[in-house]
Design a protein around this motif. Structure first.
Motif, short mmCIF file in Angstrom:
data_model
loop_
_atom_site.label_atom_id
_atom_site.label_comp_id
_atom_site.label_asym_id
_atom_site.label_seq_id
_atom_site.Cartn_x
_atom_site.Cartn_y
_atom_site.Cartn_z
N LYS A 34 0.81 -1.22 0.00
CA LYS A 34 0.00 0.00 0.00
C LYS A 34 0.84 1.27 0.00
O LYS A 34 0.36 2.33 0.36
CB LYS A 34 -0.92 0.02 1.21
N GLY A 35 2.09 1.17 -0.38
CA GLY A 35 2.92 2.37 -0.47
C GLY A 35 4.12 2.33 0.46
O GLY A 35 4.54 1.27 0.93
N LEU A 36 4.64 3.51 0.74
CA LEU A 36 5.86 3.65 1.53
C LEU A 36 5.65 3.15 2.96
O LEU A 36 4.65 3.47 3.60
CB LEU A 36 6.27 5.12 1.54
N ILE A 37 6.61 2.37 3.46
CA ILE A 37 6.58 1.86 4.83
C ILE A 37 7.58 2.64 5.68
O ILE A 37 7.28 3.02 6.80
CB ILE A 37 6.93 0.36 4.88
N GLU A 38 8.76 2.85 5.15
CA GLU A 38 9.79 3.57 5.87
C GLU A 38 10.65 4.32 4.86
O GLU A 38 11.04 3.76 3.85
CB GLU A 38 10.66 2.60 6.67
N GLY A 39 10.91 5.60 5.14
CA GLY A 39 11.73 6.37 4.23
C GLY A 39 11.35 7.83 4.22
O GLY A 39 10.98 8.40 5.25
N LYS A 40 11.39 8.43 3.02
CA LYS A 40 11.15 9.86 2.87
C LYS A 40 10.13 10.12 1.77
O LYS A 40 10.07 9.41 0.78
CB LYS A 40 12.44 10.58 2.49
#
Length: 99
Positions: A34-40
Motif C-alpha cells: 500500500k505504499g511507503l513503509i519507511e523512508g522519505k
C-alpha cells in the motif's frame, strides 16, 4: 523515469525511489503493498515532506505515519515525534496529534 527499484506484480515493493513527472523525487525508501513503509516523501518542488516510519495498514486505506519528522514546503521542520490517531466515522484513521 517513474520508479526505480524492486517490484512485485509491477508495483513498488522493497527498496526503491518514485519520481514526480518533473523528475524530482516523490518517495524513497522501503515500499509495501500500500505504499511507503519507511523512508522519505518529498514535495514536487524537491523539498522534503516527511521522513520516518508508516503503519502498515492491513485494512481499508493507505499506510499512515506513526513516527518521524514532518516538514512544510519551505523545508522547515513542523513536527518531530510520534503521530497519534483515532478512528473516524468512515473507518479511516483521523490524526489526533499533531493537529
Amino acid at each position: 523515469m517513474v520508479y526505480e527499484g524492486y517490484t512485485v506484480l509491477d508495483k513498488p515493493h522493497g527498496l526503491g525511489t518514485a519520481y514526480y513527472p518533473n523528475g524530482n523525487k516523490y518517495k524513497e525508501g522501503v515500499f509495501g503493498i500500500k505504499g511507503l513503509i519507511e523512508g522519505k516523501e518529498f514535495y514536487s518542488n524537491g523539498q522534503i515532506k516527511f521522513e520516518g516510519t508508516k503503519l502498515v495498514n492491513g485494512g481499508y486505506g493507505p499506510n499512515y505515519p506513526i513516527r518521524g519528522n514532518l516538514y512544510n514546503e519551505k523545508g522547515d521542520l513542523m513536527f518531530s515525534g510520534r503521530f497519534e490517531y483515532m478512528k473516524s466515522g468512515v473507518g479511516l484513521p483521523l490524526m489526533r496529534y499533531p493537529r
